[in-house]
Design a protein around this motif. Structure first.
Motif, PDB file in Angstrom:
ATOM      1  N   ARG A 285       0.813  -1.206  -0.137  1.00  0.00           N
ATOM      2  CA  ARG A 285      -0.029   0.206  -0.023  1.00  0.00           C
ATOM      3  C   ARG A 285       0.808   1.150  -0.190  1.00  0.00           C
ATOM      4  O   ARG A 285       0.340   2.143  -0.531  1.00  0.00           O
ATOM      5  CB  ARG A 285      -0.864  -0.211   1.162  1.00  0.00           C
ATOM      6  N   THR A 286       1.945   1.200   0.278  1.00  0.00           N
ATOM      7  CA  THR A 286       2.952   2.206   0.297  1.00  0.00           C
ATOM      8  C   THR A 286       3.952   2.393  -0.640  1.00  0.00           C
ATOM      9  O   THR A 286       4.811   3.247  -0.599  1.00  0.00           O
ATOM     10  CB  THR A 286       3.713   2.420   1.848  1.00  0.00           C
ATOM     11  N   GLY A 287       3.709   1.283  -1.763  1.00  0.00           N
ATOM     12  CA  GLY A 287       4.406   1.500  -2.875  1.00  0.00           C
ATOM     13  C   GLY A 287       5.754   0.714  -2.776  1.00  0.00           C
ATOM     14  O   GLY A 287       6.415   0.708  -3.987  1.00  0.00           O
ATOM     15  N   TYR A 288       6.107  -0.330  -1.962  1.00  0.00           N
ATOM     16  CA  TYR A 288       6.885  -1.040  -1.862  1.00  0.00           C
ATOM     17  C   TYR A 288       6.619  -2.481  -2.281  1.00  0.00           C
ATOM     18  O   TYR A 288       5.686  -3.126  -1.868  1.00  0.00           O
ATOM     19  CB  TYR A 288       7.574  -1.176  -0.244  1.00  0.00           C
ATOM     20  N   GLY A 289       7.337  -3.156  -3.276  1.00  0.00           N
ATOM     21  CA  GLY A 289       6.834  -4.445  -3.845  1.00  0.00           C
ATOM     22  C   GLY A 289       7.467  -5.415  -2.954  1.00  0.00           C
ATOM     23  O   GLY A 289       6.899  -6.633  -3.017  1.00  0.00           O
ATOM     24  N   ASP A 290       8.502  -5.192  -2.099  1.00  0.00           N
ATOM     25  CA  ASP A 290       9.115  -6.183  -1.462  1.00  0.00           C
ATOM     26  C   ASP A 290       8.778  -5.973   0.063  1.00  0.00           C
ATOM     27  O   ASP A 290       9.466  -4.783   0.533  1.00  0.00           O
ATOM     28  CB  ASP A 290      10.799  -6.158  -1.854  1.00  0.00           C
ATOM     29  N   ALA A 291       8.254  -6.816   0.797  1.00  0.00           N
ATOM     30  CA  ALA A 291       8.122  -6.697   2.297  1.00  0.00           C
ATOM     31  C   ALA A 291       9.316  -6.545   3.140  1.00  0.00           C
ATOM     32  O   ALA A 291       9.378  -5.901   3.948  1.00  0.00           O
ATOM     33  CB  ALA A 291       7.145  -7.564   2.838  1.00  0.00           C
ATOM     34  N   TYR A 292      10.565  -7.280   2.592  1.00  0.00           N
ATOM     35  CA  TYR A 292      11.690  -7.315   3.263  1.00  0.00           C
ATOM     36  C   TYR A 292      12.546  -6.078   3.168  1.00  0.00           C
ATOM     37  O   TYR A 292      12.806  -5.534   4.262  1.00  0.00           O
ATOM     38  CB  TYR A 292      12.623  -8.365   2.768  1.00  0.00           C
ATOM     39  N   TYR A 293      12.418  -5.489   1.919  1.00  0.00           N
ATOM     40  CA  TYR A 293      12.795  -4.111   1.755  1.00  0.00           C
ATOM     41  C   TYR A 293      12.262  -3.132   2.626  1.00  0.00           C
ATOM     42  O   TYR A 293      12.986  -2.281   3.255  1.00  0.00           O
ATOM     43  CB  TYR A 293      13.177  -3.812   0.276  1.00  0.00           C
ATOM     44  N   PHE A 294      10.780  -3.255   2.585  1.00  0.00           N
ATOM     45  CA  PHE A 294      10.167  -2.245   3.464  1.00  0.00           C
ATOM     46  C   PHE A 294      10.513  -2.122   5.126  1.00  0.00           C
ATOM     47  O   PHE A 294      10.871  -1.389   5.583  1.00  0.00           O
ATOM     48  CB  PHE A 294       8.735  -2.631   3.304  1.00  0.00           C
ATOM     49  N   SER A 295      10.935  -3.584   5.367  1.00  0.00           N
ATOM     50  CA  SER A 295      11.099  -3.749   6.796  1.00  0.00           C
ATOM     51  C   SER A 295      12.386  -3.323   6.919  1.00  0.00           C
ATOM     52  O   SER A 295      12.542  -2.572   8.232  1.00  0.00           O
ATOM     53  CB  SER A 295      11.065  -5.257   7.108  1.00  0.00           C
ATOM     54  N   ARG A 296      13.479  -3.489   6.100  1.00  0.00           N
ATOM     55  CA  ARG A 296      14.686  -2.822   6.189  1.00  0.00           C
ATOM     56  C   ARG A 296      14.783  -1.212   6.290  1.00  0.00           C
ATOM     57  O   ARG A 296      15.073  -0.789   7.272  1.00  0.00           O
ATOM     58  CB  ARG A 296      15.691  -3.134   5.149  1.00  0.00           C
ATOM     59  N   ILE A 297      13.932  -0.670   5.587  1.00  0.00           N
ATOM     60  CA  ILE A 297      13.990   0.750   5.684  1.00  0.00           C
ATOM     61  C   ILE A 297      13.243   1.395   6.643  1.00  0.00           C
ATOM     62  O   ILE A 297      13.513   2.190   7.379  1.00  0.00           O
ATOM     63  CB  ILE A 297      13.098   1.081   4.232  1.00  0.00           C
ATOM     64  N   PHE A 298      12.122   0.590   7.256  1.00  0.00           N
ATOM     65  CA  PHE A 298      11.480   0.827   8.299  1.00  0.00           C
ATOM     66  C   PHE A 298      12.305   0.759   9.637  1.00  0.00           C
ATOM     67  O   PHE A 298      12.252   1.844  10.528  1.00  0.00           O
ATOM     68  CB  PHE A 298      10.320   0.014   8.649  1.00  0.00           C
ATOM     69  N   LYS A 299      13.232  -0.053   9.729  1.00  0.00           N
ATOM     70  CA  LYS A 299      13.837  -0.241  10.697  1.00  0.00           C
ATOM     71  C   LYS A 299      15.160   0.782  10.817  1.00  0.00           C
ATOM     72  O   LYS A 299      15.427   1.450  11.943  1.00  0.00           O
ATOM     73  CB  LYS A 299      14.573  -1.581  10.943  1.00  0.00           C
ATOM     74  N   LYS A 300      15.563   1.182   9.761  1.00  0.00           N
ATOM     75  CA  LYS A 300      16.557   2.518   9.551  1.00  0.00           C
ATOM     76  C   LYS A 300      15.967   3.548  10.169  1.00  0.00           C
ATOM     77  O   LYS A 300      16.686   4.372  10.660  1.00  0.00           O
ATOM     78  CB  LYS A 300      16.905   2.358   7.938  1.00  0.00           C
TER      79      LYS A 300
END
Length: 42
Positions: A12-27
Motif C-alpha cells: 500500500r505504500t509502494g514497496y513491492g518487497d516486504a523485506y526491503y520495506f522492513s529494512r527501511i522501516f527499521k533504518k
C-alpha cells in the motif's frame, strides 16, 4: 494500530518487497515493524 500484515502495508505504500520495506522501516524508526507493533500496544 492496524491489523494489516507488513506485506500489505509495504504494498500500500509502494514497496513491492516486504523485506526491503522492513529494512527501511527499521533504518528510519530504529525498530523492526514487529518490534514497533509490540512497543505500541497499550
Amino acid at each position: 494500530m492496524t491489523s494489516l500484515s507488513v506485506q500489505e502495508i509495504a504494498a500500500r505504500t509502494g514497496y513491492g518487497d516486504a523485506y526491503y520495506f522492513s529494512r527501511i522501516f527499521k533504518k528510519v524508526t530504529g525498530l523492526s515493524p514487529k518490534s514497533y507493533r509490540k512497543s505500541s500496544k497499550g
